[in-house]
Each structure stands twice: as structure tokens, then as C-alpha cells.
Design an enzyme around this catalytic site. Structure first.
Site, short mmCIF file in Angstrom:
data_model
loop_
_atom_site.label_atom_id
_atom_site.label_comp_id
_atom_site.label_asym_id
_atom_site.label_seq_id
_atom_site.Cartn_x
_atom_site.Cartn_y
_atom_site.Cartn_z
N ALA A 78 0.84 -1.20 0.00
CA ALA A 78 0.00 0.00 0.00
C ALA A 78 0.87 1.24 0.00
CB ALA A 78 -0.93 0.01 1.22
N ASP A 79 0.35 2.30 -0.59
CA ASP A 79 1.08 3.57 -0.59
C ASP A 79 0.07 4.70 -0.73
OD1 ASP A 79 3.97 4.66 -0.67
OD2 ASP A 79 2.91 5.82 -2.21
#
Length: 202
Positions: A78-79
């Protein structure tokens, strides 16, 4: 009680407490394993500039980095990126940079792009990007100083120098988007994918 039905715990390629809290709250068994990538180097070598594309790339790279060390397991990368117009923000280095970011964001609407990717045995099976639009109040220097004093070192742990789940909520007048996206994990989209793989009981 867990709702996870996978053979092994889900792997979260992140040390983010917010993301860990979201997965735990959703009743998912997981292990946090940090992704060993140089995010800024990956971004620069890609030559991508669109915030959603950058977030998607980093989410995929994180998932793949950990997947290579976790065979037979589902891995989440995730980012999140923050954009004010064409300007991309990164986590502030300290109080001075945090104050500068708040001055730039105050009185304006910015966008948070939260990306998630799921890898299994070095292959990306799922990827999604969600957007939240955040309108920050107009803030004077006295208010910025008071916020920074109260928030302390926490301001350097999040892009934009705020955490909406904490004292950062005082900075905003309007929000468009779901809570999960703002915290850095498009949880509804992720759960839909996991459900399609028969990895959840509900």
C-alpha cells in the site's frame, strides 16, 4: 474472532500502524513485514509524475518485494500520495518543513491517492487506487504553532503533517472520501477482492 480463511496469515508489506489497525479491526489475521525498497529511487527511475500512478507503482513494488520472500502467501502493498495541484508532498523532515506544508495546504483542497496491491508468488493479482479530497481550514501562524506543539513528533510520520484519526482532524472543514482511503488503505476494495478469492468468512 477472525474472519480470515486463508491457509496462512495475510502479509502486510508495511509498518503503518493505521493500516495494521484497519486490518485488525476487520478481523483479518496478518503479519507485518516491511518492504525493503527505496521509494524515492523507485519513483525517480519510473519518471511517473501523476500522484495516482506513483502511489500505484509503489504499492505494487512493496507487494512484490515482500512476496519474493513469502512464497505461497497473499501479500498486501500500500502507498499514499498527497497532491496540491501539481505539487506532490512527502513526509516532512521536521517541524519547520511540517509548518511549511501546513501553510501551503491551509485554505485549499488537496487530494490523497491511496493505492493497494495484492501479490501472490511474485505476481500482482489485484490493484486499486482510491481518492479522497480534503479541504483544510485557513490557518494562522498561531494556530499552526499550537497544532505542531500539541501533535509533536507525530507530524513527521504522515505526508501533509497531519493524521486525521488524531489531532489532525482539527485542521479540516470538509472531506470527500471514505475514512479508509484517508488512512492509507482502500479497505472496501481490498475486502471485495479477498472475498472473491474465498479468503473471508463474510
Amino acid at each position: 474472532m477472525t474472519l480470515w480463511r486463508g491457509k496462512h496469515p495475510l502479509i502486510l508489506a508495511s509498518q503503518s500502524r493505521a493500516r495494521q489497525t484497519l486490518l485488525a479491526g476487520a478481523g483479518i489475521d496478518f503479519e507485518a513485514v516491511p518492504a525493503e525498497i527505496d521509494e524515492r529511487a523507485v519513483q525517480q527511475s519510473s519518471r511517473l509524475s501523476a500522484p495516482g500512478d506513483v502511489a500505484a507503482l509503489l504499492a505494487r513494488e512493496k507487494a512484490l518485494s515482500v512476496s519474493s520472500r513469502q512464497p505461497g502467501k497473499f501479500v498486501i502493498g500500500a502507498d499514499q500520495t498527497l497532491a496540491l495541484g501539481k505539487r506532490l508532498f512527502t513526509k516532512p523532515d521536521g517541524r519547520e518543513q511540517a509548518a511549511e506544508q501546513l501553510r501551503a495546504l491551509a485554505g485549499h483542497r488537496h487530494e490523497l491517492y491511496s493505492a493497494v496491491a495484492v501479490a501472490f508468488d511474485d505476481k500482482i493479482l489485484f490493484a486499486s487506487v482510491a481518492i479522497a479530497r480534503m479541504t483544510m481550514r485557513r490557518l494562522g501562524e498561531t494556530e499552526i504553532d499550537a497544532y505542531l506543539n500539541a501533535a509533536g513528533e507525530a507530524v513527521t510520520s504522515s505526508v501533509g503533517a497531519y493524521q486525521l484519526e488524531g489531532l489532525g482532524v482539527h485542521l479540516f472543514e470538509h472531506i470527500e472520501g471514505d475514512h479508509f482511503t484517508i488512512l492509507g488503505l482502500p479497505l472496501l476494495q481490498l475486502l471485495s477482492f479477498l472475498r472473491s478469492e474465498r479468503l473471508l468468512a463474510v
